[in-house]
Design a protein around this motif. Structure first.
Motif: not given
Length: 946
Positions: A51, A54, A58, A248, A252, A256, A392
């Motif tokens: 992840a 990512l 993007y 997004k 994400f 994740d 995150t």
């Protein structure tokens, strides 16, 4: 039966089923492919790179999207949309087939993963954008409103099918087979595209084709400027961009947490496939059972708030419980609401934008804005999450911040959305003004003085009328100077204006005018001296009543009668009755040499005196050959307020030269006259010639009672009365008269009017059917010919009343909604351009509340839009038994319609109508009575002959 049920369930009209199925199949296959390749490539990417990569992906998506957009624009300028779309489909089919081969040979490296991650992202936005551009070419705004939901259900179904298919194939045969099947399915879209093009796009008329082709090919010249120059498009693009960033960030977080919980790539792909498909199942249920209802209830723009509010609730829950199951809920809201409620709102939000702007702006928003927003999300993840080494979980805080921005943008879009509709319709209208009719008189002091000093007779008198509401001493010397003007009318108007200034102003000048040889000036001067100076009235009457100059003596007699109307002692002191009697006898004597001005003043004196002995003198002049004397007879009758004069004064409303005088005379009776008018209306005794002017008369009183009477008129059986009553209520509204209108009653009246409207449509289609049948058969007898002519005349009357009912409905709308908006919609419906009429109906669809919308809008749509070989409205006028239609018209319509229907029945020779006609023999209206008696006789005679 099944077809009818299907059409009724999804509101699909005749001629739309085939093309709609092809469009639905097209988007079904596209989304199926997307839901096969996206989870597979995402799973490979996360398994190989994790992840953490990512955010970089993007950002690369944003860069690649701009580059692709540039070259795509170049291609569009050289090739047709059909060729570009076909080439795009084939290109991606080959790309995915190559990926399957690379996976089979185990030749996947990091660069390949990045390349295919970018390819899937571009594929997702590009092919779907192409599809919706084609959909905009295939359907107009009204069709799109109805059918995009049905077509969108195909997209959601494709998501469900593709997700579950990915789960099955991936677990049984591996990811490479998933990609290979997807490549084959893309190729299947090409023949569907060709079929859609042939079925609908190529059948568009040349004007529409050129317009839309030019819109699509010319759209890519500067789409960025188009968006920046339009508030509507700017807000819409910002909403789409914020929505993508949100998606997004949510994706994400979800990816994740899922990657940490499920390390195996095949299991992760199966997990993603299951949940993506489940989200689409929820989206499909929402699309089928909630989307249309929410659109009708909340409206297009408010509907867009559901997605951010849903995510906000999920984020607050995640802050309390930072677990994967909460992220599944958040992702579920994003996945299900975005593809159903939010998707419908976004697609419908762009409808009011003109087509040549809409197509180019949409492509830019779908591809570039979407991709740039994706890149922005990547940058945020790198520099906020990675650089600051945050968990995150902190993404939730960022999401909440963007949610606030998202909601503000939706609020801003709401007004821009309606303004775009207004502008689109108004800019399409030629020679139609939708400005507010409540124009105000606005002049500077300098221009007013210029008119008073240098204007002609008409300009000066008009200006003095406008100044009657003001008392500005700046103008007083100029008004006094007008007493020396050569025009007698200007002199008289100036004297009347001086009543608004200090008592005794210009007395000496006005005394001199007593000896001016003009009846109007002498009377104005004498009335001024009596009522606006300190001169005693007895001095004036003693000096002037017996003057040898008829101008003076007549004016004095009129002033005496006027003042005596409120002072009976004055009348006795100066023998008013005897003087009037002597004057009238003089008029009828052999040596009569009275001027018509003297006769006019004598009638006014009789009116002020209110002595019934002399009223015959007034009524006798109703039939005078001279219009001048007729007008004064009307005015004098109004001064008497004598009830027997009312019917005669009402009759004068039908004659244009006397209408203004008759209206003013009737106003003198006060609000009490409304009872008399209501009685006449209820008994259907008002002549057709005066019906249009009755509501305006009631309006002139500007009281609560007059509003109540006008509201009662709105329930009349007569179309003319209802339409004019609605106009009068609107006039009161524009004049800012603070008279409240009962909104609930107004809604009931509108619904009742819709019943009239609906029944009129049923009647027209029924009678036209009989007329068409009679035209195909030979008409052998005179009776058959007369019967056919009678039906045609009835249809003409129904068509006239249909348009009157439409006018009435919009006048009533103006009492509930903004006048400018209703005017915009109304003039749009009257346009000769089909596209403008469609936009006007769509504008109304967003403006009206649900109850009125569901009852009235389908009728307007049926009436106003052209039938191009298939149904254009959910309403369908039904052919009913003629007896049912004629009976309904006899019972629920006014005098004119009753007579037309009786004429049809009379020539029908069908004695079954006797039971319907006989009650009319006792109708209050004598004309209807006589015609009913004649019709009954004709039917009985026809029955005997048979």
């Amino acid at each position: 039966m099944l077809t009818a049920l299907f059409k009724r369930t999804f509101d699909i009209r005749d001629g739309e089923i085939r093309i709609s199925f092809f469009m639905q199949l097209y988007i079904f296959l596209l989304i199926t492919v997307l839901l096969m390749v996206k989870p597979t490539v995402n799973a490979l990417f996360l398994s190989k790179l994790g992840a953490a990569h990512l955010p970089y992906a993007y950002m690369l998506v944003a860069v690649i999207a701009v580059i692709v957009s540039y070259f795509y624009n170049k291609g569009v300028k050289q090739f047709s949309l059909r060729k570009i779309t076909t080439g795009t489909l084939i290109f991606f089919s080959l790309i995915f087939a190559l990926l399957s081969f690379l996976m089979y040979t185990n030749s996947i490296n990091n660069w390949v993963l990045y390349g295919y991650y970018l390819s899937v992202s571009i594929f997702a936005v590009l092919v779907t954008s192409q599809f919706w551009i084609i959909a905009n070419m295939v359907y107009n705004a009204r069709e799109a409103k109805r059918l995009f939901g049905f077509i969108g259900a195909g997209a959601i179904a494709g998501g469900i099918f593709g997700g579950y298919l990915t789960t099955i194939i991936a677990s049984s045969f591996g990811n490479r087979v998933v990609i290979l099947v997807a490549a084959c399915l893309i190729v299947c879209c090409v023949p569907i595209l060709q079929t859609v093009w042939k079925l609908r796009v190529e059948k568009l008329n040349m004007y529409i084709r050129k317009q839309r082709k030019g819109a699509i090919q010319g759209s890519y010249s500067s789409p960025f400027k188009l968006i920046i120059n339009s508030k509507h498009l700017t807000y819409l693009a910002a909403i789409v961009g914020v929505g993508v960033v949100m998606a997004k960030l949510v994706d994400f977080q979800f990816s994740d947490f899922a990657n940490k919980a499920i390390p195996d790539s095949d299991e992760l792909a199966s997990f993603f496939g299951f949940w993506f498909s489940s989200f689409n199942v929820i989206a499909l249920l929402i699309q089928l059972f909630l989307t249309n209802r929410l659109l009708a209830w909340l409206g297009v723009t408010t509907n867009l708030l559901i997605l951010p509010l849903g995510i906000a609730i999920g984020c607050l829950l995640f802050l309390t419980f930072p677990e994967l199951w909460v992220l599944i809920i958040i992702k579920g809201m994003d996945g299900s609401f975005k593809q159903s409620i939010n998707k419908a709102g976004i697609e419908l939000s762009i409808l009011p934008i003109p087509s040549h702007i809409k197509n180019e702006a949409k492509s830019y928003i779908d591809v570039v804005v979407d991709s740039i927003a994706t890149g922005l999300a990547g940058l945020m993840l790198i520099f906020i999450i990675r650089k600051l080494e945050l968990s995150t979980s902190y993404i939730t805080v960022i999401i909440l911040l963007f949610l606030f921005i998202w909601m503000v943008l939706i609020y801003k879009l709401r007004e821009a959305y309606f303004q775009s509709f207004r502008s689109n319709i108004q800019n399409s209208l030629v020679g139609a003004s939708v400005e507010n009719k409540n124009l105000k008189f606005n002049r500077t002091s300098k221009s007013t003085i210029n008119i008073l000093t240098q204007g002609d007779e008409t300009e000066i008198i008009t200006m003095l009328d406008h100044l009657a509401d003001f008392k500005l001493y700046t103008f007083r010397p100029h008004i006094v100077n007008l007493l020396k003007h050569e025009s007698p009318k200007v002199k008289a108007a100036a004297i009347s204006q001086l009543h608004y200034y200090n008592k005794g102003t210009a007395t000496e000048y006005i005394k001199e005018l007593i000896h001016f040889k003009n009846d109007e000036v002498v009377y104005a001067a004498m009335d001024y001296l009596l009522n606006h100076t300190d001169i005693k009235e007895e001095n004036i009457f003693k000096s002037y009543l017996d003057s040898p100059t008829d101008y003076i003596s007549n004016a004095a007699l009129l002033c005496l009668a006027k003042d005596a109307s409120s002072n009976k002692k004055l009348a006795l002191r100066y023998h008013l009755s005897d003087r009037l009697d002597a004057k009238i006898k003089e008029l009828f004597s052999v040596e009569n040499d009275l001027r018509k001005q003297e006769v006019a003043e004598l009638m006014l004196a009789v009116g002020y005196a209110k002595d019934p002995r002399f009223y015959s003198f007034i009524s006798a002049n109703f039939n005078n050959r001279d219009p001048y004397l007729i007008k004064f007879a009307i005015t004098a009758a109004g001064l008497t307020a004598h009830e027997p004069f009312i019917n005669q004064l009402l009759d004068f409303l039908a004659e244009k030269p006397f209408r203004e005088a008759a209206t003013e005379a009737l106003q003198a009776y006060g609000v009490g006259i409304t009872k008399k008018v209501l009685q006449l209306e209820l008994s259907e005794s008002l002549p057709d010639t005066i019906k249009p002017y009755i509501p305006e008369l009631i309006q002139s009183f500007k009281t609560r009672d007059s509003v109540k009477v006008l509201m009662r008129f709105l329930q009349s059986k007569d179309f003319v009365i209802r339409t004019e009553a609605a106009k009068s209520l609107n006039t009161l509204k524009l004049e800012n008269v603070s008279l409240a209108v009962d909104q609930r009653m107004l809604t009931r009246i509108l619904l009742r009017e819709s019943v009239f409207y609906r029944n009129t449509l049923h009647a027209i289609i029924t009678l036209k059917g009989f007329i068409d049948t009679s035209q195909t058969d030979s008409l052998d007898t005179d009776a058959e010919i007369e019967s056919s002519i009678a039906r045609e005349n009835l249809v003409d009357l129904l068509l006239e009343q249909l348009n009157q009912s439409l006018d009435c409905i919009f006048k009533l709308f103006s009492l509930k909604y903004d006048q400018a908006d209703i005017d915009t919609a109304y003039f749009g419906l009257k346009s000769e351009k089909q596209d403008v009429r469609i936009n006007a109906i769509e504008f109304l669809d967003n403006l009206l509340k649900s109850r009125l919308k569901s009852n009235i809008l389908p009728l307007i749509e049926y009436h106003v839009l052209e039938n191009n070989g298939y149904a254009v409205s959910s309403f369908e006028a039904k052919v009913k038994p003629e007896k049912e239609i004629l009976t309904m018209l006899l019972r629920n319509r006014g005098t004119r319609m009753k007579l037309a229907v009786l004429n049809v029945i009379k020539f029908s020779g069908n004695d079954a109508y006797l039971s319907v006609v006989k009650p009319l023999i006792k109708h209050p209206n004598l004309v209807v009575q006589r015609f009913a008696i004649r019709t009954v006789k004709e039917l009985k005679m026809a029955s005997i002959e048979q």
